[in-house]
Write an enzyme that holds these catalytic residues in place. Structure first.
Site, PDB file in Angstrom:
ATOM      1  N   SER A 167       0.831  -1.201   0.000  1.00  0.00           N
ATOM      2  CA  SER A 167       0.000   0.000   0.000  1.00  0.00           C
ATOM      3  C   SER A 167       0.873   1.262   0.000  1.00  0.00           C
ATOM      4  O   SER A 167       1.683   1.440  -0.896  1.00  0.00           O
ATOM      5  CB  SER A 167      -0.973  -0.039   1.179  1.00  0.00           C
ATOM      6  OG  SER A 167      -1.960   0.947   1.058  1.00  0.00           O
ATOM      7  N   ASP A 190      -9.932  -3.108  -5.721  1.00  0.00           N
ATOM      8  CA  ASP A 190      -9.177  -2.096  -4.986  1.00  0.00           C
ATOM      9  C   ASP A 190      -9.090  -0.828  -5.829  1.00  0.00           C
ATOM     10  O   ASP A 190      -8.768  -0.896  -7.019  1.00  0.00           O
ATOM     11  CB  ASP A 190      -7.781  -2.656  -4.702  1.00  0.00           C
ATOM     12  CG  ASP A 190      -6.883  -1.715  -3.915  1.00  0.00           C
ATOM     13  OD1 ASP A 190      -7.360  -0.644  -3.485  1.00  0.00           O
ATOM     14  OD2 ASP A 190      -5.709  -2.070  -3.724  1.00  0.00           O
ATOM     15  N   HIS A 217      -8.379  -4.669  -1.163  1.00  0.00           N
ATOM     16  CA  HIS A 217      -7.142  -4.040  -0.691  1.00  0.00           C
ATOM     17  C   HIS A 217      -6.789  -4.596   0.687  1.00  0.00           C
ATOM     18  O   HIS A 217      -7.652  -4.769   1.541  1.00  0.00           O
ATOM     19  CB  HIS A 217      -7.345  -2.526  -0.598  1.00  0.00           C
ATOM     20  CG  HIS A 217      -6.123  -1.797  -0.147  1.00  0.00           C
ATOM     21  ND1 HIS A 217      -5.117  -1.436  -1.007  1.00  0.00           N
ATOM     22  CD2 HIS A 217      -5.738  -1.366   1.090  1.00  0.00           C
ATOM     23  CE1 HIS A 217      -4.162  -0.810  -0.339  1.00  0.00           C
ATOM     24  NE2 HIS A 217      -4.517  -0.752   0.941  1.00  0.00           N
TER      25      HIS A 217
END
Length: 337
Positions: free
Chosen positions: A161, A261, A291
């Site tokens: 991320s 995502d 995600h």
């Protein structure tokens, strides 16, 4: 569009349905809510050492955690391990969950180096990244090897991320500074990375809400991370904005994205750009998942997480992924881009 229509498993659907954006809460309060997930000693061997940051990077002590693989205590005192530099996610503002670094350390038989870099909004761009850069260079030049057990002739970088953003930006920063350590990065692995601040990509528009990470949530994170809009034009802030020439000679890279995502489009676009720069790169989209699927404790036992981890551990261990990709059971679960 609802999570149920994408064939997400029960746990992923529950996460999507229970997660509410916290756009009106101070970041420090969000961190407090995650503290129960921060027990780095749980079920794993780890050591922590404080590292002195330069004045321009915060002039403070930063905790650096070292995760060790199973069997470490049975090895000779002078045994040395290859190193993985791991950069956690959390929207630039929250500490990372320790499940993923534990597993990576174990399955690669490596020491995983985990910096507790400064979080936004107290440490806005580029301070957190510069702290990681300083630590990385001191590890590579031998100035920071507190337990004398690291092999530093080559190193892999892993991030997820927002940590994926740092993991892609760090090599670019090394290259911009003509650092010899750029060539010592053997591999880069990123899970669902943030590579840009364009909120009108296909995945942002398709999964803008109801799928755990939202468009408004990402805008909120970006507004806390950068000081002004001009910073978002810098390639160490938005790696996708790097030119083909700037990406040449980038280390071998694996990009793993999640189908539902908001970040999937930009991660895949970065992988394509690496390919256009003749970089050895693979881009794998894991279908029917959200995600955070490899880092969240709740999704640890999901098929998506297990396949994603098998693929990424093979990559770090120099094992071909062809058998996993070609298995009939996985043809509806992943897409090679």
């Amino acid at each position: 569009m609802d999570p149920e229509s994408f064939g997400l498993d029960k746990t992923a659907i529950e996460i999507c349905n229970s997660y509410m954006p916290v756009l009106d809460i101070e970041p420090r309060l969000i961190r407090e809510g995650f503290k129960s997930l921060y027990d780095i000693q749980k079920k794993h061997i780890s050591k922590t050492k404080q590292y002195q940051l330069n004045k321009e990077n915060g002039d403070s002590l930063m905790d650096v955690h070292f995760f060790y693989p199973s069997g470490y205590e049975q090895n000779p005192v002078d045994h040395k391990y290859k190193a993985i530099f791991y950069i956690h996610g959390g929207g630039f503002m929250v500490d990372g969950i320790k499940k993923l670094p534990r597993e990576i350390s174990d399955r690669t038989n490596s020491i995983l180096i985990y910096p507790d870099y400064g979080l936004t909004p107290e440490f806005k761009y580029p301070l957190g990244l510069k702290q990681c850069y300083q630590l990385f260079t001191d590890i590579m030049n031998g100035n920071f090897n507190p337990f004398n057990d690291l092999i530093n002739d080559s190193i892999s970088i892993v991030g997820e991320s927002s940590g994926g953003n740092f993991a892609l930006s760090l090599p670019l920063m090394l290259k911009l500074n003509n650092s010899t350590f750029f060539k010592k990065i053997s591999k880069v692995l990123v899970y669902y990375p943030i590579t840009d601040c364009n909120f009108e990509t296909p995945s942002y528009n398709r999964f803008s809400e109801k799928f755990y990470l939202t468009k408004e949530g990402m805008k909120w994170c970006w507004n806390h991370y950068t000081n002004n809009d001009s910073e978002r034009d810098e390639i160490t802030c938005c790696p996708l904005k790097a030119t083909i020439d700037q990406l040449k000679d980038f280390p071998e890279t694996l990009v793993i994205t999640a189908e539902t995502d908001v970040l999937s489009s930009e991660g895949e676009q970065f992988g394509l750009k690496l390919s256009n720069a003749n970089v050895k790169v693979s881009v794998l989209r894991i279908l029917k998942t959200i995600h955070g699927f490899v880092s969240l404790d709740q999704t640890n036992d999901s098929i998506a997480c297990r396949v994603g981890m098998d693929l990424s551990m093979n990559f770090l261990n120099n094992i071909s992924n062809n058998s996993i990709i070609n298995e009939n059971n996985n043809k509806t679960l992943l897409k090679l881009l």
